[in-house]
Design an enzyme around this catalytic site. Structure first.
Site, PDB file in Angstrom:
ATOM      1  N   CYS A 197      10.209  17.522  13.515  1.00 36.62           N
ATOM      2  CA  CYS A 197       9.955  18.781  12.409  1.00 36.62           C
ATOM      3  C   CYS A 197       9.322  18.494  11.002  1.00 36.62           C
ATOM      4  O   CYS A 197       8.613  19.033  10.516  1.00 36.62           O
ATOM      5  CB  CYS A 197      11.214  19.585  12.120  1.00 36.62           C
ATOM      6  SG  CYS A 197      11.995  20.064  13.676  1.00 36.62           S
TER       7      CYS A 197
ATOM      8  N   HIS B  34       8.978  24.762   6.900  1.00 33.94           N
ATOM      9  CA  HIS B  34       9.188  24.544   8.361  1.00 33.94           C
ATOM     10  C   HIS B  34      10.104  25.503   9.104  1.00 33.94           C
ATOM     11  O   HIS B  34      11.191  25.837   8.383  1.00 33.94           O
ATOM     12  CB  HIS B  34       9.726  22.934   8.877  1.00 33.94           C
ATOM     13  CG  HIS B  34      10.177  22.973  10.268  1.00 33.94           C
ATOM     14  ND1 HIS B  34       9.530  23.380  11.348  1.00 33.94           N
ATOM     15  CD2 HIS B  34      11.322  22.737  10.609  1.00 33.94           C
ATOM     16  CE1 HIS B  34      10.193  23.068  12.510  1.00 33.94           C
ATOM     17  NE2 HIS B  34      11.480  23.003  12.077  1.00 33.94           N
TER      18      HIS B  34
ATOM     19  N   ASN C 107      11.102  27.876  16.826  1.00 35.93           N
ATOM     20  CA  ASN C 107      10.578  26.724  15.893  1.00 35.93           C
ATOM     21  C   ASN C 107       9.860  26.112  16.798  1.00 35.93           C
ATOM     22  O   ASN C 107       9.954  25.639  18.115  1.00 35.93           O
ATOM     23  CB  ASN C 107      12.206  26.027  16.060  1.00 35.93           C
ATOM     24  CG  ASN C 107      12.050  24.685  15.306  1.00 35.93           C
ATOM     25  OD1 ASN C 107      10.921  24.300  15.248  1.00 35.93           O
ATOM     26  ND2 ASN C 107      13.163  24.208  14.924  1.00 35.93           N
TER      27      ASN C 107
HETATM   28  O1  UT7 Z   1      14.028  22.214  13.336  1.00 35.63           O
HETATM   29  C1  UT7 Z   1      15.152  21.220  13.176  1.00 35.63           C
HETATM   30  C2  UT7 Z   1      16.193  21.635  12.382  1.00 35.63           C
HETATM   31  N1  UT7 Z   1      17.092  22.621  13.220  1.00 35.63           N
HETATM   32  C3  UT7 Z   1      17.973  23.402  12.686  1.00 35.63           C
HETATM   33  O2  UT7 Z   1      17.807  23.292  11.323  1.00 35.63           O
HETATM   34  C4  UT7 Z   1      18.978  24.151  13.588  1.00 35.63           C
HETATM   35  C5  UT7 Z   1      20.248  24.107  12.697  1.00 35.63           C
HETATM   36  N2  UT7 Z   1      21.269  25.057  13.454  1.00 35.63           N
HETATM   37  C6  UT7 Z   1      21.149  26.283  13.433  1.00 35.63           C
HETATM   38  O3  UT7 Z   1      20.321  26.715  13.305  1.00 35.63           O
HETATM   39  C7  UT7 Z   1      22.508  26.807  14.249  1.00 35.63           C
HETATM   40  O4  UT7 Z   1      23.572  26.029  13.964  1.00 35.63           O
HETATM   41  C8  UT7 Z   1      22.432  27.460  15.551  1.00 35.63           C
HETATM   42  C9  UT7 Z   1      21.566  28.610  15.516  1.00 35.63           C
HETATM   43  C10 UT7 Z   1      21.684  26.411  16.472  1.00 35.63           C
HETATM   44  C11 UT7 Z   1      23.620  28.009  16.096  1.00 35.63           C
HETATM   45  O5  UT7 Z   1      24.234  28.771  15.303  1.00 35.63           O
HETATM   46  P1  UT7 Z   1      25.856  28.587  15.014  1.00 35.63           P
HETATM   47  O6  UT7 Z   1      26.052  29.893  14.042  1.00 35.63           O
HETATM   48  O7  UT7 Z   1      26.143  27.273  14.164  1.00 35.63           O
HETATM   49  O8  UT7 Z   1      26.465  28.817  16.218  1.00 35.63           O
HETATM   50  P2  UT7 Z   1      27.563  27.957  17.071  1.00 35.63           P
HETATM   51  O9  UT7 Z   1      26.700  26.676  17.564  1.00 35.63           O
HETATM   52  O10 UT7 Z   1      28.771  27.574  16.181  1.00 35.63           O
HETATM   53  O11 UT7 Z   1      28.031  28.865  18.158  1.00 35.63           O
HETATM   54  C12 UT7 Z   1      28.735  29.805  17.919  1.00 35.63           C
HETATM   55  C13 UT7 Z   1      29.399  30.578  19.316  1.00 35.63           C
HETATM   56  C14 UT7 Z   1      29.829  29.601  20.400  1.00 35.63           C
HETATM   57  O12 UT7 Z   1      30.763  30.251  21.160  1.00 35.63           O
HETATM   58  P3  UT7 Z   1      32.239  29.955  20.788  1.00 35.63           P
HETATM   59  O13 UT7 Z   1      32.631  28.553  20.694  1.00 35.63           O
HETATM   60  O14 UT7 Z   1      32.402  30.568  19.562  1.00 35.63           O
HETATM   61  O15 UT7 Z   1      32.921  30.894  21.683  1.00 35.63           O
HETATM   62  C15 UT7 Z   1      28.650  29.030  21.436  1.00 35.63           C
HETATM   63  O16 UT7 Z   1      29.153  28.811  22.689  1.00 35.63           O
HETATM   64  O17 UT7 Z   1      28.037  31.081  20.080  1.00 35.63           O
HETATM   65  C16 UT7 Z   1      27.881  30.390  21.245  1.00 35.63           C
HETATM   66  N3  UT7 Z   1      26.453  30.328  21.676  1.00 35.63           N
HETATM   67  C17 UT7 Z   1      25.660  31.062  22.075  1.00 35.63           C
HETATM   68  N4  UT7 Z   1      26.078  32.507  22.593  1.00 35.63           N
HETATM   69  C18 UT7 Z   1      24.911  33.247  22.996  1.00 35.63           C
HETATM   70  C19 UT7 Z   1      25.693  29.063  21.484  1.00 35.63           C
HETATM   71  N5  UT7 Z   1      24.391  29.318  21.855  1.00 35.63           N
HETATM   72  C20 UT7 Z   1      24.423  30.971  22.309  1.00 35.63           C
HETATM   73  C21 UT7 Z   1      23.185  31.499  23.112  1.00 35.63           C
HETATM   74  N6  UT7 Z   1      23.761  32.642  23.015  1.00 35.63           N
HETATM   75  N7  UT7 Z   1      22.196  31.256  22.820  1.00 35.63           N
END
Ligand code: UT7
Length: 333
Positions: free
Chosen positions: A114, A260, A290
């Site tokens: 990135c 980014h 992204n």
């Molecule tokens: O470009 C390089 C840099 N990249 C970034 O900066 C990305 C940084 N990270 C993020 O943007 C966020 O961490 C995400 C958008 C990837 C995830 O958001 P989050 O609020 O951290 O969600 P999480 O990973 O804690 O997941 C929450 C819940 C989980 O379910 P439980 O365990 O709470 O039941 C996941 O299994 O959401 C679930 N989940 C989804 N549900 C529906 C994970 N992915 C999905 C999905 N659709 N696509």
């Protein structure tokens, strides 16, 4: 003092639009979840047989050269940033040299995910400042969609990424206090595995790809989402402040920050931390997801076209991503 200046910008987005609802048809996710967590509404996926990382980069480069009033023959050097090259080797930069039909100039591939475009701008700037080259093409291009786990197993990563390419032409200028004022590059390799593809063509494995890797899905990207999010939200503002401080400016002096496009929530946090207005930050992740090394040049090209980057404006580019790597560039347009 010889500086480098961006004189042309271009982009190429594959035609195929993939909405959040389209993804919800092939995995357990929803438009609401994706929009709430990332701001993304849709992204582009490449067309097999038509788009390649190199030829998308070439198309973006042609547009950038045209905007700069140049032809491919004017280019002295190519920097190509990607994590999704056409081949494991050679890099995609040489393919752009071939596709543009340029004489035998140098072509360098940059592997900084990135932050790849910011690293590329820094490299081009040093070559120009040193007097070695006058005109350098910097390209960021990615095809993510062929390397994502588009099933429920991979949903936390795969809904975030899209395909696309962007390019900038950098040229030498003798104007004082114009062009790239400074660039700032960082890495923290202790977190290398927090956002990575560990098992595609890996030299750590014999053979480099095994049926087990494919079966277990370790050929796909892995991301420790919360961990990456936390680091991104501190490193982004740090990188912007480093660039501003190095040149004696404050966030209020900024005309435009082009971060980014990792996650709209991250951009909003950065905006808040730096006390910037909506007009001072450019976001287009809603349309493209992204696109890694391509996201800044795509955004910059759109911002410029929309009249949001004008002569004499103070513009900051900032990135954070896998590595971890991060960096910034401050530009007096
Ligand atoms: O470009 C390089 C840099 N990249 C970034 O900066 C990305 C940084 N990270 C993020 O943007 C966020 O961490 C995400 C958008 C990837 C995830 O958001 P989050 O609020 O951290 O969600 P999480 O990973 O804690 O997941 C929450 C819940 C989980 O379910 P439980 O365990 O709470 O039941 C996941 O299994 O959401 C679930 N989940 C989804 N549900 C529906 C994970 N992915 C999905 C999905 N659709 N696509």
């Amino acid at each position: 003092m010889r500086n480098s200046k961006i004189t042309g910008l271009g982009r190429y987005l594959p035609e195929r639009v993939v909405t959040n609802d389209d993804l919800a048809k092939i995995m357990d996710t929803s438009d609401e979840w994706i929009r709430e967590r990332s701001g993304i509404r849709e992204r582009r996926f490449f067309e097999l047989g038509k788009d390649t990382t190199a030829n998308m980069g070439t198309r973006a480069a042609r547009m950038a050269l045209e905007n700069a009033g140049l032809t491919p023959d004017d280019v002295d050097f190519i920097v190509f940033a990607t994590l999704s090259p056409d081949y494991d080797f050679p890099g995609s930069g040489v393919l752009v040299q071939r596709e543009l039909g340029i004489r035998e100039i140098g072509a360098l591939d940059v592997r900084n995910q990135c932050t790849g475009f910011v690293y590329g701008i820094s490299i081009a700037d040093q070559f120009i400042k040193s007097g070695m080259y006058n005109t350098v093409l910097v390209i960021g291009s990615e095809i993510h969609s062929s390397g994502l786990d588009l099933t429920t197993r991979g949903r936390s990563v795969s809904v975030l990424f899209g395909d696309g390419a962007g390019a900038a032409v950098l040229q030498a200028t003798e104007e004082e206090n114009k062009g790239i004022l400074s660039t700032h590059l960082h890495s923290e390799g202790k977190y290398a595995e927090e956002l990575a593809v560990l098992d595609v063509g890996s030299s750590r494995s014999v053979p480099r790809v095994t049926p087990q890797m494919i079966e277990e899905g370790t050929v796909f990207p892995v991301m420790n989402g919360n961990f990456v999010f936390k680091h991104a939200s501190t490193r982004f503002p740090e990188a912007v402040m480093e660039a501003l401080n190095a040149n004696g400016y404050t966030p209020q002096d900024l005309n435009l920050l082009v971060p980014h496009q990792a996650n709209l929530r991250i951009s909003q946090m950065v905006q808040k931390q730096l006390n910037l207005t909506d007009d001072q930050v450019f976001n287009n992740i809603m349309k493209y997801g992204n696109t890694t090394a391509a996201s800044i040049p795509i955004a910059l090209s759109e911002a410029w076209e929309q009249g949001k980057v004008k002569d004499n404006d103070l513009v900051c580019l900032a990135a954070f991503g896998s590595g971890f790597t991060w960096g910034s560039a401050l530009i007096r347009w």
